[in-house]
Scaffold this motif. Structure first.
Motif, PDB file in Angstrom:
ATOM      1  N   LEU A 190       0.833  -1.212   0.000  1.00 31.48           N
ATOM      2  CA  LEU A 190       0.000   0.000   0.000  1.00 31.48           C
ATOM      3  C   LEU A 190       0.863   1.255   0.000  1.00 31.48           C
ATOM      4  CD1 LEU A 190      -2.884  -0.739   2.552  1.00 31.48           C
ATOM      5  CD2 LEU A 190      -3.165  -0.030   0.165  1.00 31.48           C
ATOM      6  N   TYR A 191       2.113   1.126   0.394  1.00 28.41           N
ATOM      7  CA  TYR A 191       2.984   2.283   0.574  1.00 28.41           C
ATOM      8  C   TYR A 191       4.220   2.164  -0.322  1.00 28.41           C
ATOM      9  CZ  TYR A 191       0.125   3.168   4.710  1.00 28.41           C
ATOM     10  OH  TYR A 191      -0.923   3.418   5.552  1.00 28.41           O
ATOM     11  N   PRO A 192       4.778   3.305  -0.744  1.00 27.96           N
ATOM     12  CA  PRO A 192       5.958   3.257  -1.613  1.00 27.96           C
ATOM     13  C   PRO A 192       7.218   2.811  -0.879  1.00 27.96           C
ATOM     14  CG  PRO A 192       5.457   5.537  -1.042  1.00 27.96           C
ATOM     15  CD  PRO A 192       4.314   4.698  -0.519  1.00 27.96           C
ATOM     16  N   TYR A 193       7.233   2.992   0.447  1.00 27.56           N
ATOM     17  CA  TYR A 193       8.393   2.611   1.254  1.00 27.56           C
ATOM     18  C   TYR A 193       7.942   1.547   2.245  1.00 27.56           C
ATOM     19  CZ  TYR A 193       9.474   7.238  -0.560  1.00 27.56           C
ATOM     20  OH  TYR A 193       9.632   8.323  -1.380  1.00 27.56           O
ATOM     21  N   THR A 194       8.438   0.338   2.069  1.00 26.86           N
ATOM     22  CA  THR A 194       8.009  -0.758   2.930  1.00 26.86           C
ATOM     23  C   THR A 194       9.121  -1.779   3.079  1.00 26.86           C
ATOM     24  OG1 THR A 194       6.371  -2.540   3.231  1.00 26.86           O
ATOM     25  CG2 THR A 194       6.971  -1.981   0.967  1.00 26.86           C
ATOM     26  N   SER A 415      -2.880   4.371 -10.802  1.00 22.06           N
ATOM     27  CA  SER A 415      -1.759   3.450 -10.948  1.00 22.06           C
ATOM     28  C   SER A 415      -1.362   3.025  -9.551  1.00 22.06           C
ATOM     29  CB  SER A 415      -0.563   4.111 -11.653  1.00 22.06           C
ATOM     30  OG  SER A 415      -0.013   5.132 -10.829  1.00 22.06           O
ATOM     31  N   ARG A 416      -0.603   1.963  -9.443  1.00 21.84           N
ATOM     32  CA  ARG A 416      -0.155   1.557  -8.111  1.00 21.84           C
ATOM     33  C   ARG A 416       0.734   2.629  -7.496  1.00 21.84           C
ATOM     34  NH1 ARG A 416       2.244  -4.348  -6.525  1.00 21.84           N
ATOM     35  NH2 ARG A 416       0.363  -4.924  -7.682  1.00 21.84           N
ATOM     36  N   ASP A 417       1.590   3.222  -8.312  1.00 21.25           N
ATOM     37  CA  ASP A 417       2.453   4.288  -7.803  1.00 21.25           C
ATOM     38  C   ASP A 417       1.631   5.439  -7.244  1.00 21.25           C
ATOM     39  OD1 ASP A 417       4.694   2.872  -8.469  1.00 21.25           O
ATOM     40  OD2 ASP A 417       5.118   3.991 -10.305  1.00 21.25           O
ATOM     41  N   ALA A 418       0.567   5.819  -7.946  1.00 20.17           N
ATOM     42  CA  ALA A 418      -0.281   6.920  -7.485  1.00 20.17           C
ATOM     43  C   ALA A 418      -0.988   6.545  -6.184  1.00 20.17           C
ATOM     44  CB  ALA A 418      -1.301   7.285  -8.566  1.00 20.17           C
ATOM     45  N   LEU A 419      -1.459   5.310  -6.102  1.00 25.79           N
ATOM     46  CA  LEU A 419      -2.105   4.836  -4.878  1.00 25.79           C
ATOM     47  C   LEU A 419      -1.129   4.872  -3.705  1.00 25.79           C
ATOM     48  CD1 LEU A 419      -4.322   3.382  -3.229  1.00 25.79           C
ATOM     49  CD2 LEU A 419      -3.462   1.219  -4.177  1.00 25.79           C
ATOM     50  N   ALA A 447     -11.983   3.598  -7.309  1.00 25.92           N
ATOM     51  CA  ALA A 447     -12.699   2.333  -7.134  1.00 25.92           C
ATOM     52  C   ALA A 447     -13.934   2.255  -8.023  1.00 25.92           C
ATOM     53  CB  ALA A 447     -13.090   2.148  -5.667  1.00 25.92           C
ATOM     54  N   GLY A 448     -14.453   3.399  -8.440  1.00 24.24           N
ATOM     55  CA  GLY A 448     -15.612   3.419  -9.327  1.00 24.24           C
ATOM     56  C   GLY A 448     -15.273   3.267 -10.792  1.00 24.24           C
ATOM     57  N   LEU A 449     -13.982   3.200 -11.105  1.00 21.08           N
ATOM     58  CA  LEU A 449     -13.541   3.045 -12.494  1.00 21.08           C
ATOM     59  C   LEU A 449     -13.556   1.566 -12.899  1.00 21.08           C
ATOM     60  CD1 LEU A 449     -10.413   5.403 -12.476  1.00 21.08           C
ATOM     61  CD2 LEU A 449     -12.610   5.872 -13.572  1.00 21.08           C
ATOM     62  N   PRO A 450     -13.742   1.290 -14.177  1.00 21.73           N
ATOM     63  CA  PRO A 450     -13.651  -0.101 -14.652  1.00 21.73           C
ATOM     64  C   PRO A 450     -12.192  -0.524 -14.826  1.00 21.73           C
ATOM     65  CG  PRO A 450     -14.183   1.350 -16.484  1.00 21.73           C
ATOM     66  CD  PRO A 450     -14.153   2.223 -15.257  1.00 21.73           C
ATOM     67  N   LEU A 451     -11.507  -0.747 -13.709  1.00 28.17           N
ATOM     68  CA  LEU A 451     -10.093  -1.101 -13.759  1.00 28.17           C
ATOM     69  C   LEU A 451      -9.913  -2.509 -14.317  1.00 28.17           C
ATOM     70  CD1 LEU A 451      -8.965   0.301 -10.290  1.00 28.17           C
ATOM     71  CD2 LEU A 451      -8.747   1.397 -12.530  1.00 28.17           C
ATOM     72  N   PRO A 452      -8.817  -2.761 -15.028  1.00 31.84           N
ATOM     73  CA  PRO A 452      -8.592  -4.099 -15.580  1.00 31.84           C
ATOM     74  C   PRO A 452      -8.382  -5.127 -14.476  1.00 31.84           C
ATOM     75  CG  PRO A 452      -6.624  -2.741 -15.819  1.00 31.84           C
ATOM     76  CD  PRO A 452      -7.720  -1.827 -15.356  1.00 31.84           C
ATOM     77  N   ASP A 461      -3.727  -4.924  -7.556  1.00 26.67           N
ATOM     78  CA  ASP A 461      -4.102  -3.511  -7.467  1.00 26.67           C
ATOM     79  C   ASP A 461      -5.532  -3.358  -6.973  1.00 26.67           C
ATOM     80  OD1 ASP A 461      -1.614  -2.732  -8.339  1.00 26.67           O
ATOM     81  OD2 ASP A 461      -2.240  -2.308 -10.399  1.00 26.67           O
ATOM     82  N   ARG A 462      -6.432  -4.216  -7.452  1.00 22.36           N
ATOM     83  CA  ARG A 462      -7.815  -4.193  -6.973  1.00 22.36           C
ATOM     84  C   ARG A 462      -7.855  -4.401  -5.470  1.00 22.36           C
ATOM     85  NH1 ARG A 462     -12.018  -9.165  -7.851  1.00 22.36           N
ATOM     86  NH2 ARG A 462     -10.225 -10.177  -6.856  1.00 22.36           N
ATOM     87  N   ASN A 463      -7.064  -5.348  -4.983  1.00 25.14           N
ATOM     88  CA  ASN A 463      -7.048  -5.632  -3.547  1.00 25.14           C
ATOM     89  C   ASN A 463      -6.471  -4.465  -2.754  1.00 25.14           C
ATOM     90  OD1 ASN A 463      -8.138  -8.175  -3.992  1.00 25.14           O
ATOM     91  ND2 ASN A 463      -6.142  -9.167  -4.105  1.00 25.14           N
ATOM     92  N   LEU A 464      -5.366  -3.905  -3.225  1.00 27.00           N
ATOM     93  CA  LEU A 464      -4.753  -2.770  -2.527  1.00 27.00           C
ATOM     94  C   LEU A 464      -5.694  -1.576  -2.487  1.00 27.00           C
ATOM     95  CD1 LEU A 464      -1.130  -3.036  -3.957  1.00 27.00           C
ATOM     96  CD2 LEU A 464      -1.797  -3.409  -1.580  1.00 27.00           C
ATOM     97  N   LEU A 465      -6.379  -1.334  -3.580  1.00 27.85           N
ATOM     98  CA  LEU A 465      -7.302  -0.197  -3.620  1.00 27.85           C
ATOM     99  C   LEU A 465      -8.446  -0.389  -2.633  1.00 27.85           C
ATOM    100  CD1 LEU A 465      -8.302   2.443  -4.821  1.00 27.85           C
ATOM    101  CD2 LEU A 465      -9.200   1.159  -6.779  1.00 27.85           C
TER     102      LEU A 465
END
Length: 512
Positions: A190-194, A415-419, A447-452, A461-465
């Motif tokens: 979920l975070y960029p630094y982990t 994107s995952r980076d943006a999240l 979350a309301g977008l039709p993400l792949p 990514d779906r799970n992280l979001l």
């Protein structure tokens, strides 16, 4: 004999699968190679009352204090009382814990009143435990499915009845079971630094959420204070500070003694925010870990894994300081369970980091996580023997809310980076209502977008979001600061002892 699917191959999943395999038809599912888990990377050790001078009551008291008053005391007592037997079982399975003069070597880490932390191979404790358990599970009757991804849980008539899995060749298939045990770890990605490996994307917690299970305490994400300030964020164990290393600011001065009486061995949330505050006060200049007083030979023998990694980066830490900064490390919240791993959805168990047993409260005590996996993994395996519907918590399943996109929200492309950047900025070490509300709107829009959902990464990514949304909502709902959850707009903190971590947390929040 029941058919049981265990998802995850860290200490919690392997313990459950190994204990259950003698009585049940066990299918062990792991999304990567067997042995690739957070457990493998655990450096610090495993805490347990293994010495005559120590006591279960002292371990309980330390755990409750670190949890800032929000632990479930019954769960803590189970952890501390049953922990020694689980450690002895690990020894019997082949884990060779370090010894001095024939006795277990004693290590101390932050917020422990006694040096009760056991290590194996110096700082390779998790790897040694993982290797021993993997060897035993391969000898067992359990079926092992590697490189297999949990897409979702199968729910029939309000009960979990199996799992939808994606196999290495890309095909998906439902495997039916009498019970599913989630042991999928946390969601450090979920975070960029982990400090977490790439597989830590919260797949089990997100699947449980969609199945209607209760999740709680999601606002409590622990940030380890001392990860190397490099792209890899390699963890530098708290045990290094336990052996005498200290933290210094850019001017070479120690600064934590002015924040907490235990200085470098204060609870992790206090140290992490203290580092962040010091960096901010010095214009972003790094904080450094000074281990030079320990000497090259001691560092190499006591911390061989860290020593190799540090020297590979070009630093001689026996002579030079290490730049460090906080990184996402451990989720205290998760899927709500009882003391035997049962969730609020019949047929579904959860153990280890994915579970919210109540033992960690608002801030996990160092080296209690491996112990939790062993203790509650064994309890869940025993509960499988007598799976009675009357034993399940009498709570209705929570319907999963499908978000509706608000076109008025100006959200950047997903994107995952943006999240990860959004989560770090709004729900990282320090939060406030304004940032959390904005993050919630952006997360809802995404979350309301039709993400792949056509590959493993997009499913992750779906799970992280989904989990990011829940974490932010939980952080919004808890308006006071406590433990790992710090809000600059409402810094009042609860602590059973006003001179302990709560008071220090208030000072650090104010400094930030």
């Amino acid at each position: 004999m029941a058919r049981v699917i265990v998802v995850g191959s860290g200490i919690a999943g392997l313990t459950t699968a190994l204990d259950a395999a003698s009585k049940h038809d066990v299918v062990l599912v792991t999304k990567s190679a067997l042995g690739q888990s957070n457990t493998r990377y655990a450096q610090g050790g495993i805490a347990g009352v293994m010495f005559a001078e120590d006591s279960v009551e002292a371990h309980v008291a330390d755990t409750l204090a670190a949890g800032a008053g929000l632990c479930d005391e019954k769960a803590v007592r189970v952890l501390c009382a049953e922990g020694p037997d689980r450690i002895r079982e690990l020894v019997a399975l082949g884990v060779d814990f370090d010894r001095t003069d024939g006795e277990f070597a004693r290590g101390r880490e932050a917020a422990h009143s006694y040096p009760r932390v056991l290590h194996a191979g110096g700082d390779a404790t998790g790897a040694r435990i993982e290797a021993a358990l993997v060897a035993r599970i391969r000898e067992s009757a359990a079926e092992i499915l590697e490189d297999t991804f949990l897409v979702d849980l199968v729910v029939e008539n309000g009960r979990v009845a199996g799992a939808l899995l994606r196999f290495p060749n890309g095909t998906e298939r439902i495997i039916l079971a009498d019970a599913v045990v989630l042991a999928t770890g946390g969601a450090g990605q979920l975070y960029p630094y982990t400090t977490n490996p790439a597989v830590a994307t919260g797949d089990g917690a997100a699947a449980a959420l969609r199945a209607g299970a209760q999740l709680t305490d999601l606002e409590f994400y622990q940030f380890h204070p001392t990860a190397l300030a490099t792209a890899e964020r390699f963890l530098v164990s708290e045990a290094v500070r336990g052996e005498g290393a200290v933290l210094r600011n850019a001017g070479g001065e120690r600064f934590l003694a002015g924040i907490h009486p235990d200085a470098e061995l204060a609870p992790r949330d206090v140290v992490a925010r203290g580092i962040a505050a010091e960096m901010a006060a010095q214009g972003g200049l790094p904080v450094v870990l000074d281990a030079t007083m320990l000497g090259a030979s001691f560092l190499a023998s006591r911390f061989p894994v860290i020593d190799r990694a540090v020297r590979a980066s070009g630093t001689d830490w026996s002579r030079e300081y290490l730049p460090v900064s906080p990184a996402a490390h451990y989720w205290m919240g998760g899927v709500v369970t009882d003391l035997d791993g049962r969730t609020t959805v019949p047929g579904l168990y959860a153990v280890g980091e994915v579970a919210r047993t109540g033992v960690h409260g608002a801030n996990r005590l160092a080296s209690n996580s491996l112990l939790e996996g062993a203790v509650f993994g064994a309890r869940a395996a025993r509960a499988l023997d007598t799976d009675d519907p009357a034993d399940w918590p009498a709570r209705p399943a929570r319907p999963f809310a499908v978000p509706v996109r608000d076109p008025a929200v100006d959200a950047p492309p997903f994107s995952r980076d943006a999240l990860q950047r959004l989560m770090w900025d709004a729900a990282g070490l320090l939060r406030d209502g304004t940032g959390l509300r904005r993050a919630s709107r952006v997360l809802d829009a995404w979350a309301g977008l039709p993400l792949p959902a056509d590959g493993i990464r997009s499913l992750e990514d779906r799970n992280l979001l989904a989990l990011g949304r829940e974490l932010v909502l939980a952080a919004l709902a808890r308006t006071d600061s406590v433990g790992a959850h710090a809000r600059s707009d409402s810094p009042r903190s609860y602590s059973p002892d006003p001179a302990s971590a709560g008071a220090a947390s208030r000072e650090v929040v104010a400094a930030c």
